[in-house]
Design a protein around this motif. Structure first.
Motif, PDB file in Angstrom:
ATOM      1  N   ILE A   1     -11.109  11.691  -4.024  1.00 27.50           N
ATOM      2  CA  ILE A   1     -12.499  11.845  -3.593  1.00 27.50           C
ATOM      3  C   ILE A   1     -12.672  11.619  -2.094  1.00 27.50           C
ATOM      4  N   GLY A   2     -11.630  11.282  -1.417  1.00 32.82           N
ATOM      5  CA  GLY A   2     -11.691  11.061   0.024  1.00 32.82           C
ATOM      6  C   GLY A   2     -10.310  10.706   0.531  1.00 32.82           C
ATOM      7  N   GLN A   3     -10.268  10.367   1.812  1.00 35.54           N
ATOM      8  CA  GLN A   3      -8.984   9.996   2.392  1.00 35.54           C
ATOM      9  C   GLN A   3      -8.523   8.673   1.791  1.00 35.54           C
ATOM     10  N   ALA A   4      -7.396   8.707   1.089  1.00 37.22           N
ATOM     11  CA  ALA A   4      -6.821   7.541   0.412  1.00 37.22           C
ATOM     12  C   ALA A   4      -7.802   6.931  -0.582  1.00 37.22           C
ATOM     13  N   GLN A   5      -8.672   7.739  -1.159  1.00 37.68           N
ATOM     14  CA  GLN A   5      -9.682   7.283  -2.110  1.00 37.68           C
ATOM     15  C   GLN A   5      -9.518   8.086  -3.396  1.00 37.68           C
ATOM     16  N   TRP A   6      -9.359   7.390  -4.521  1.00 38.08           N
ATOM     17  CA  TRP A   6      -9.108   8.043  -5.799  1.00 38.08           C
ATOM     18  C   TRP A   6     -10.071   7.514  -6.854  1.00 38.08           C
TER      19      TRP A   6
ATOM     20  N   PHE B   1       0.683   7.593  -6.211  1.00 38.65           N
ATOM     21  CA  PHE B   1      -0.303   8.671  -6.287  1.00 38.65           C
ATOM     22  C   PHE B   1       0.314  10.015  -5.912  1.00 38.65           C
ATOM     23  N   SER B   2       1.227  10.017  -4.960  1.00 42.28           N
ATOM     24  CA  SER B   2       1.831  11.274  -4.519  1.00 42.28           C
ATOM     25  C   SER B   2       2.684  11.904  -5.609  1.00 42.28           C
ATOM     26  N   PHE B   3       3.405  11.091  -6.351  1.00 42.58           N
ATOM     27  CA  PHE B   3       4.318  11.643  -7.351  1.00 42.58           C
ATOM     28  C   PHE B   3       3.745  11.599  -8.765  1.00 42.58           C
TER      29      PHE B   3
ATOM     30  N   ALA C   1       0.832  -1.204   0.000  1.00 40.79           N
ATOM     31  CA  ALA C   1       0.000   0.000   0.000  1.00 40.79           C
ATOM     32  C   ALA C   1       0.868   1.256   0.000  1.00 40.79           C
ATOM     33  N   GLN C   2       1.992   1.182   0.661  1.00 48.86           N
ATOM     34  CA  GLN C   2       2.897   2.332   0.712  1.00 48.86           C
ATOM     35  C   GLN C   2       3.401   2.689  -0.689  1.00 48.86           C
ATOM     36  N   ASN C   3       3.707   1.678  -1.493  1.00 51.01           N
ATOM     37  CA  ASN C   3       4.193   1.943  -2.848  1.00 51.01           C
ATOM     38  C   ASN C   3       3.100   2.565  -3.720  1.00 51.01           C
ATOM     39  N   VAL C   4       1.866   2.116  -3.540  1.00 54.00           N
ATOM     40  CA  VAL C   4       0.749   2.695  -4.301  1.00 54.00           C
ATOM     41  C   VAL C   4       0.538   4.144  -3.869  1.00 54.00           C
ATOM     42  N   HIS C   5       0.643   4.388  -2.582  1.00 59.99           N
ATOM     43  CA  HIS C   5       0.490   5.752  -2.068  1.00 59.99           C
ATOM     44  C   HIS C   5       1.560   6.676  -2.656  1.00 59.99           C
TER      45      HIS C   5
END
Length: 134
Positions: A125-130, A112-114, A105-109
């Motif tokens: 669309i929400g906390q940790a929701q895309w 999304f960050s970069f 999950a950290q790698n997916v996060h």
């Protein structure tokens, strides 16, 4: 009294030096025992310090992780975008995406960050929701 019970003076003259020699030898034996005891105590102390600080074996150079090919990185982006397209306007959480792709999950996060922030089609669309913009 008979002479068998008490030794003669000549015998006493022979016994006295032998007894003195015996006492001197016993004293030397006691000294040797004391020295051995001191050495065994110091040997135990050395062994205790050696056990407390084990010597590490040099393992040589560590192998570096092989870099991930560029195709796989692009493939990750395509996979994430494909999952979001299938999910529709409801979107997916980072944990859901990670479990479906078999990633951390950290790698997916981090993706999304970069990478995800640069894409205009993505919206949070929400906390940790895309989701993808409709």
């Amino acid at each position: 009294m008979s002479s068998e019970v008490f030794p003669s003076s000549a015998a006493l003259r022979q016994i006295v030096p032998l007894a003195e020699k015996r006492e001197a030898l016993l004293k030397k034996v006691d000294d040797l025992d004391r020295q051995i005891a001191e050495l065994s105590v110091s040997a135990r102390a050395v062994a205790a310090t050696t056990e407390a600080q084990p010597i590490r074996k040099a393992s040589g150079r560590r192998k570096l992780a092989e870099p991930v090919p560029v195709e796989d990185k692009k493939d990750t982006s395509a996979k994430i975008l494909g999952l979001l397209k299938v999910a529709g306007s409801k979107g997916l959480s980072i944990r859901e995406i990670a479990s479906k792709l078999g990633m951390k999950a950290q790698n997916v996060h981090v993706w999304f960050s970069f990478k995800g922030r640069k894409l205009a089609d993505l919206q949070k669309i929400g906390q940790a929701q895309w989701s993808l913009k409709a």
